[in-house]
Design an enzyme around this catalytic site. Structure first.
Site, PDB file in Angstrom:
ATOM      1  N   SER A  32       0.862  -1.176   0.000  1.00  0.00           N
ATOM      2  CA  SER A  32       0.000   0.000   0.000  1.00  0.00           C
ATOM      3  C   SER A  32       0.910   1.242   0.000  1.00  0.00           C
ATOM      4  O   SER A  32       1.912   1.281   0.721  1.00  0.00           O
ATOM      5  CB  SER A  32      -0.872  -0.024   1.272  1.00  0.00           C
ATOM      6  N   SER A  34       2.852   2.157  -2.374  1.00  0.00           N
ATOM      7  CA  SER A  34       4.096   1.969  -3.144  1.00  0.00           C
ATOM      8  C   SER A  34       4.069   2.774  -4.441  1.00  0.00           C
ATOM      9  O   SER A  34       5.105   2.965  -5.077  1.00  0.00           O
ATOM     10  CB  SER A  34       4.327   0.483  -3.449  1.00  0.00           C
ATOM     11  N   GLY A  35       2.866   3.203  -4.854  1.00  0.00           N
ATOM     12  CA  GLY A  35       2.759   4.016  -6.073  1.00  0.00           C
ATOM     13  C   GLY A  35       2.046   3.323  -7.223  1.00  0.00           C
ATOM     14  O   GLY A  35       2.033   3.835  -8.344  1.00  0.00           O
ATOM     15  N   LYS A  36       1.439   2.173  -6.939  1.00  0.00           N
ATOM     16  CA  LYS A  36       0.765   1.404  -8.010  1.00  0.00           C
ATOM     17  C   LYS A  36      -0.291   2.243  -8.724  1.00  0.00           C
ATOM     18  O   LYS A  36      -0.322   2.302  -9.950  1.00  0.00           O
ATOM     19  CB  LYS A  36       0.072   0.140  -7.425  1.00  0.00           C
ATOM     20  N   SER A 104      -2.025  -7.592  -4.009  1.00  0.00           N
ATOM     21  CA  SER A 104      -1.820  -9.003  -4.399  1.00  0.00           C
ATOM     22  C   SER A 104      -0.589  -9.589  -3.705  1.00  0.00           C
ATOM     23  O   SER A 104       0.413  -9.875  -4.358  1.00  0.00           O
ATOM     24  CB  SER A 104      -1.762  -9.183  -5.911  1.00  0.00           C
TER      25      SER A 104
END
Ligand code: ADX
Length: 194
Positions: A32, A34-36, A104
């Site tokens: 969470s 991380s920049g996804k 995930s």
């Protein structure tokens, strides 16, 4: 089960052909914050500008609707990601390029998604240090996880298994964002999706 798959006249390649694109799923895993989703957003804007029809599937958004009955136990995460992968499969069948942003956390989640999506699944791991994610903490969730207010929080009280098979996107700094989007675009080109 008394079910038989019905094949309709038009198929994925018919739908792809009127859009002049090839459908696939770009799957990003990572902690969470991380920049996804930020990468997903920039990537979608770039693909849209190239005339590609895309859709972003994002953890918070799908958990507010389709998956609102699921929490963060290992079993609920498995079901969350199984359902998401099935939706991606439908969207790929509709001819769309899907961009996924989900923690995930378990290898089995990514393997299951790959099993559902087949060779149209392109996997990326957004790699930001836990300390970086915790410093960012845009929703204040790491703070709550550390104080025990939230249970089973990934990276704090629930594990994250790093993917060996994914393309790694190191994303600790603001400057990394464009570089990482370009890596994804390069991979899409290499695999003939662009
Ligand atoms: S996954 O593990 O099932 O893939 P998903 O990506 O859908 O997770 O949802 C993660 C988002 O839910 C996080 O970005 C965060 O905003 C929120 N969240 C709330 N509780 C948790 C928790 N216990 N662990 C991780 N994320 C949580």
């Amino acid at each position: 089960m008394n079910l038989t798959k019905h094949d309709f006249n038009l198929n994925r390649s018919d739908r792809e052909s009127i859009k002049n694109q090839k459908a696939c799923t770009v799957w990003m895993s990572g902690l969470s914050a991380s920049g996804k989703s930020t990468i997903a957003n920039i990537l979608e804007i770039k693909l849209h500008a190239m005339g590609k029809h895309t859709y972003i599937m994002d953890g918070d958004n799908t958990r507010l609707g389709l998956n609102s009955n699921l929490g963060f136990s290992d079993e609920d995460r498995d079901e969350n990601l199984r359902r998401v992968a099935e939706v991606c499969k439908l969207m790929n069948d509709a001819g769309l390029i899907v961009i996924c942003s989900f923690i995930s956390p378990f290898e089995r989640n990514r393997l299951k998604a790959k099993e559902i999506l087949g060779d149209r699944f392109l996997e990326f791991y957004v790699d930001a240090d836990l300390s970086t994610c915790e410093d960012r903490d845009p929703k204040g969730l790491y703070k709550k996880a550390r104080s025990g207010e939230i249970k089973d929080f990934t990276g704090v009280s629930s594990p994250f298994e790093i993917s060996d098979s994914a393309v790694r996107l190191i994303n600790n700094n603001y400057d990394d964002l464009d570089k990482n989007v370009n890596i994804i675009i390069k991979e899409l080109k290499k695999n003939n999706y662009l």
